[in-house]
Design a protein around this motif. Structure first.
Motif, PDB file in Angstrom:
ATOM      1  N   LEU A  33       0.825  -1.211   0.000  1.00  0.00           N
ATOM      2  CA  LEU A  33       0.000   0.000   0.000  1.00  0.00           C
ATOM      3  C   LEU A  33       0.858   1.259   0.000  1.00  0.00           C
ATOM      4  N   VAL A  34       2.060   1.189   0.573  1.00  0.00           N
ATOM      5  CA  VAL A  34       2.977   2.338   0.517  1.00  0.00           C
ATOM      6  C   VAL A  34       3.454   2.544  -0.915  1.00  0.00           C
ATOM      7  N   LEU A  35       3.813   1.448  -1.598  1.00  0.00           N
ATOM      8  CA  LEU A  35       4.230   1.556  -2.996  1.00  0.00           C
ATOM      9  C   LEU A  35       3.106   2.129  -3.851  1.00  0.00           C
ATOM     10  N   THR A  36       1.880   1.703  -3.595  1.00  0.00           N
ATOM     11  CA  THR A  36       0.733   2.228  -4.350  1.00  0.00           C
ATOM     12  C   THR A  36       0.550   3.715  -4.102  1.00  0.00           C
ATOM     13  N   ALA A  37       0.667   4.131  -2.836  1.00  0.00           N
ATOM     14  CA  ALA A  37       0.506   5.547  -2.497  1.00  0.00           C
ATOM     15  C   ALA A  37       1.576   6.401  -3.166  1.00  0.00           C
ATOM     16  N   LEU A  38       2.833   5.945  -3.122  1.00  0.00           N
ATOM     17  CA  LEU A  38       3.925   6.711  -3.732  1.00  0.00           C
ATOM     18  C   LEU A  38       3.736   6.809  -5.237  1.00  0.00           C
ATOM     19  N   ARG A  39       3.184   5.767  -5.821  1.00  0.00           N
ATOM     20  CA  ARG A  39       2.897   5.790  -7.262  1.00  0.00           C
ATOM     21  C   ARG A  39       2.001   6.965  -7.619  1.00  0.00           C
ATOM     22  N   PHE A  40       0.947   7.195  -6.829  1.00  0.00           N
ATOM     23  CA  PHE A  40       0.003   8.255  -7.159  1.00  0.00           C
ATOM     24  C   PHE A  40       0.506   9.636  -6.738  1.00  0.00           C
ATOM     25  N   VAL A  41       1.324   9.693  -5.717  1.00  0.00           N
ATOM     26  CA  VAL A  41       1.963  10.973  -5.391  1.00  0.00           C
ATOM     27  C   VAL A  41       2.832  11.424  -6.550  1.00  0.00           C
ATOM     28  N   ALA A  42       3.645  10.503  -7.078  1.00  0.00           N
ATOM     29  CA  ALA A  42       4.522  10.840  -8.191  1.00  0.00           C
ATOM     30  C   ALA A  42       3.730  11.174  -9.448  1.00  0.00           C
ATOM     31  N   ALA A  43       2.597  10.512  -9.650  1.00  0.00           N
ATOM     32  CA  ALA A  43       1.783  10.788 -10.832  1.00  0.00           C
ATOM     33  C   ALA A  43       1.115  12.159 -10.759  1.00  0.00           C
ATOM     34  N   ALA A  44       0.854  12.628  -9.540  1.00  0.00           N
ATOM     35  CA  ALA A  44       0.148  13.906  -9.372  1.00  0.00           C
ATOM     36  C   ALA A  44       1.096  15.103  -9.323  1.00  0.00           C
ATOM     37  N   VAL A  45       2.231  14.941  -8.678  1.00  0.00           N
ATOM     38  CA  VAL A  45       3.151  16.064  -8.463  1.00  0.00           C
ATOM     39  C   VAL A  45       4.392  15.863  -9.339  1.00  0.00           C
ATOM     40  N   PRO A  46       4.783  16.870 -10.142  1.00  0.00           N
ATOM     41  CA  PRO A  46       4.295  18.254 -10.161  1.00  0.00           C
ATOM     42  C   PRO A  46       3.240  18.550 -11.231  1.00  0.00           C
ATOM     43  N   LEU A  47       2.775  17.525 -11.966  1.00  0.00           N
ATOM     44  CA  LEU A  47       1.898  17.788 -13.108  1.00  0.00           C
ATOM     45  C   LEU A  47       0.598  18.471 -12.724  1.00  0.00           C
ATOM     46  N   VAL A  48       0.161  18.279 -11.471  1.00  0.00           N
ATOM     47  CA  VAL A  48      -1.097  18.894 -11.064  1.00  0.00           C
ATOM     48  C   VAL A  48      -1.018  20.421 -11.136  1.00  0.00           C
ATOM     49  N   PHE A  49       0.213  20.961 -11.088  1.00  0.00           N
ATOM     50  CA  PHE A  49       0.392  22.414 -11.190  1.00  0.00           C
ATOM     51  C   PHE A  49       0.546  22.874 -12.640  1.00  0.00           C
ATOM     52  N   ALA A 210      11.260   1.831  -9.411  1.00  0.00           N
ATOM     53  CA  ALA A 210       9.966   1.163  -9.570  1.00  0.00           C
ATOM     54  C   ALA A 210       8.832   2.176  -9.508  1.00  0.00           C
ATOM     55  N   VAL A 211       8.891   3.096  -8.546  1.00  0.00           N
ATOM     56  CA  VAL A 211       7.868   4.135  -8.425  1.00  0.00           C
ATOM     57  C   VAL A 211       7.837   4.992  -9.691  1.00  0.00           C
ATOM     58  N   ALA A 212       9.021   5.331 -10.223  1.00  0.00           N
ATOM     59  CA  ALA A 212       9.086   6.175 -11.415  1.00  0.00           C
ATOM     60  C   ALA A 212       8.428   5.488 -12.613  1.00  0.00           C
ATOM     61  N   TYR A 213       8.724   4.209 -12.834  1.00  0.00           N
ATOM     62  CA  TYR A 213       8.111   3.503 -13.969  1.00  0.00           C
ATOM     63  C   TYR A 213       6.604   3.376 -13.781  1.00  0.00           C
ATOM     64  N   ILE A 214       6.200   2.957 -12.589  1.00  0.00           N
ATOM     65  CA  ILE A 214       4.777   2.736 -12.335  1.00  0.00           C
ATOM     66  C   ILE A 214       3.987   4.034 -12.470  1.00  0.00           C
ATOM     67  N   ALA A 215       4.573   5.148 -11.975  1.00  0.00           N
ATOM     68  CA  ALA A 215       3.855   6.424 -11.980  1.00  0.00           C
ATOM     69  C   ALA A 215       3.848   7.072 -13.357  1.00  0.00           C
ATOM     70  N   TYR A 216       5.027   7.169 -13.981  1.00  0.00           N
ATOM     71  CA  TYR A 216       5.123   7.966 -15.203  1.00  0.00           C
ATOM     72  C   TYR A 216       4.856   7.162 -16.468  1.00  0.00           C
ATOM     73  N   VAL A 217       5.380   5.955 -16.541  1.00  0.00           N
ATOM     74  CA  VAL A 217       5.196   5.163 -17.754  1.00  0.00           C
ATOM     75  C   VAL A 217       3.853   4.434 -17.724  1.00  0.00           C
ATOM     76  N   SER A 218       3.618   3.675 -16.643  1.00  0.00           N
ATOM     77  CA  SER A 218       2.395   2.881 -16.576  1.00  0.00           C
ATOM     78  C   SER A 218       1.147   3.739 -16.363  1.00  0.00           C
ATOM     79  N   THR A 219       1.227   4.684 -15.422  1.00  0.00           N
ATOM     80  CA  THR A 219       0.040   5.479 -15.097  1.00  0.00           C
ATOM     81  C   THR A 219      -0.190   6.604 -16.099  1.00  0.00           C
ATOM     82  N   LEU A 220       0.775   7.518 -16.233  1.00  0.00           N
ATOM     83  CA  LEU A 220       0.549   8.700 -17.057  1.00  0.00           C
ATOM     84  C   LEU A 220       0.515   8.364 -18.548  1.00  0.00           C
ATOM     85  N   VAL A 221       1.494   7.600 -19.019  1.00  0.00           N
ATOM     86  CA  VAL A 221       1.503   7.251 -20.444  1.00  0.00           C
ATOM     87  C   VAL A 221       0.438   6.188 -20.734  1.00  0.00           C
ATOM     88  N   GLY A 222       0.463   5.100 -19.959  1.00  0.00           N
ATOM     89  CA  GLY A 222      -0.455   3.996 -20.215  1.00  0.00           C
ATOM     90  C   GLY A 222      -1.910   4.388 -20.066  1.00  0.00           C
TER      91      GLY A 222
END
Length: 334
Positions: A33-49, A210-222
């Motif tokens: 659950l920590v890995l999942t949370a960090l994934r979404f933090v990275a996906a949101a920041v800084p792009l949310v701005f 792992a967080v970087a791939y999951i957040a930026y490649v899998s989440t944002l791109v995918g």
């Protein structure tokens, strides 16, 4: 679907297939659950701005974040930590394709063609073959959590389609603000607050990558591409492409994690690909099926689906701008 869009859907399947291996590597250093949370933090920041707010109503943004982030990925990461192998998880999760088609028909009134339903059913048989023949690669709780994640993903697809979102990337980024706090709260209850703090402060390079791939490649791109395709086409036409994910997932797990791939896995992958072929062939051969009619009725969503206010490829407005005659308009001079 246009050929270029089908290729984009296949690219997403490849990204998500490799993602299962990356998740398993990340879980060696971080609680699920920590890995999942960090994934979404990275996906949101800084792009949310940097990206505008979604055009969808706030309740859709929150619902998408909760269903996709907390339910789907929280359950999936926990399943992998509980003994579900990466390759098998990539296959079982694709039960969402059948669930998505059925839910879209029941809730949104999207009527899939019979060939599409047949294709999804054939692909689901492939998933069942692997589930029966690969019992040694999963725990009962891991298998159950993966099925729950599949149902949550199907629900998230419906939320995305029902929202009428005109900027899919904005929805993805802004909804990523929703999961971190609930996930960290659940992690604190299950693992203890100190364990959560130690995991975050002691983040290793492997965990960070792992967080970087999951957040930026899998989440944002995918998911960025996936949501854009769902916004333009129906759930029934896009969701079946996820049946290719286990083909890439099993291959990546075999290459990178030395997970065995036997006759059962190969047979299941072949059945899954055959099911997808039925869906794609139907979409190519008969553009005037009931799904296409549903898309025409939702042309306002289609025209806005690329998020820049322009008409999507193949829509009437785009056709008129490209010099193709549209009803009631004269052809541009060549």
């Amino acid at each position: 679907m246009k050929t270029s869009h089908r290729l984009l859907a296949v690219l997403v399947a490849a990204i998500w297939g490799v993602n299962f291996v990356v998740i398993e590597l990340g879980l060696r250093d971080l609680p699920p659950l920590v890995l999942t949370a960090l994934r979404f933090v990275a996906a949101a920041v800084p792009l949310v701005f940097l990206v505008p707010r979604p055009s969808a109503r706030l309740r859709y943004v929150i619902a998408y974040g909760l269903v996709l982030g907390v339910l789907k990925f929280g359950a999936l990461f926990t399943a992998l930590a509980a003994g579900m192998s990466a390759g098998l998880a990539s296959l079982v999760l694709q039960a969402q394709a059948l669930m998505s088609v059925l839910l879209a028909a029941a809730v949104l009134g999207e009527r899939p063609a019979r060939a599409q339903v047949a294709g999804v059913l054939v692909g689901s048989v492939g998933i069942g073959v692997l589930a029966i023949g690969s019992g040694g690669h999963a725990t009962v709780i891991g298998f159950a959590l993966t099925l729950f994640a599949a149902a949550s993903w199907a629900t998230a697809n419906l939320v995305m389609r029902a929202s009428g979102e005109t900027r899919p990337l904005s929805l993805l980024v802004w909804s990523s603000l929703v999961p971190p706090l609930p996930l960290l709260g659940l992690a604190g209850l299950l693992d203890g607050g100190q364990a959560v703090l130690d995991a975050i402060t002691g983040l290793s390079w492997r965990g960070l990558l792992a967080v970087a791939y999951i957040a930026y490649v899998s989440t944002l791109v995918g998911f960025g591409i996936w949501n854009r395709l769902i916004a333009q086409y129906s759930v029934a036409r896009v969701a079946p492409f996820s049946l290719l994910v286990p083909v890439f997932g099993l291959s990546a797990a075999w290459l990178l994690l030395d997970e065995p791939v036997g006759v059962t896995e190969l047979a299941a992958a072949a059945i899954v690909v055959a099911g997808l072929a039925l869906v794609v062939r139907r979409s190519t051969a008969d553009p005037n099926n009931s799904t296409a009619v549903s898309e025409d009725r939702n042309s306002s969503v289609v025209r806005r689906s690329w998020g820049d206010g322009s008409a999507a490829p193949g829509s009437p407005d785009r056709a008129s701008r490209d010099g193709v005659s549209a009803p009631g308009r004269s052809r541009r001079p060549v």
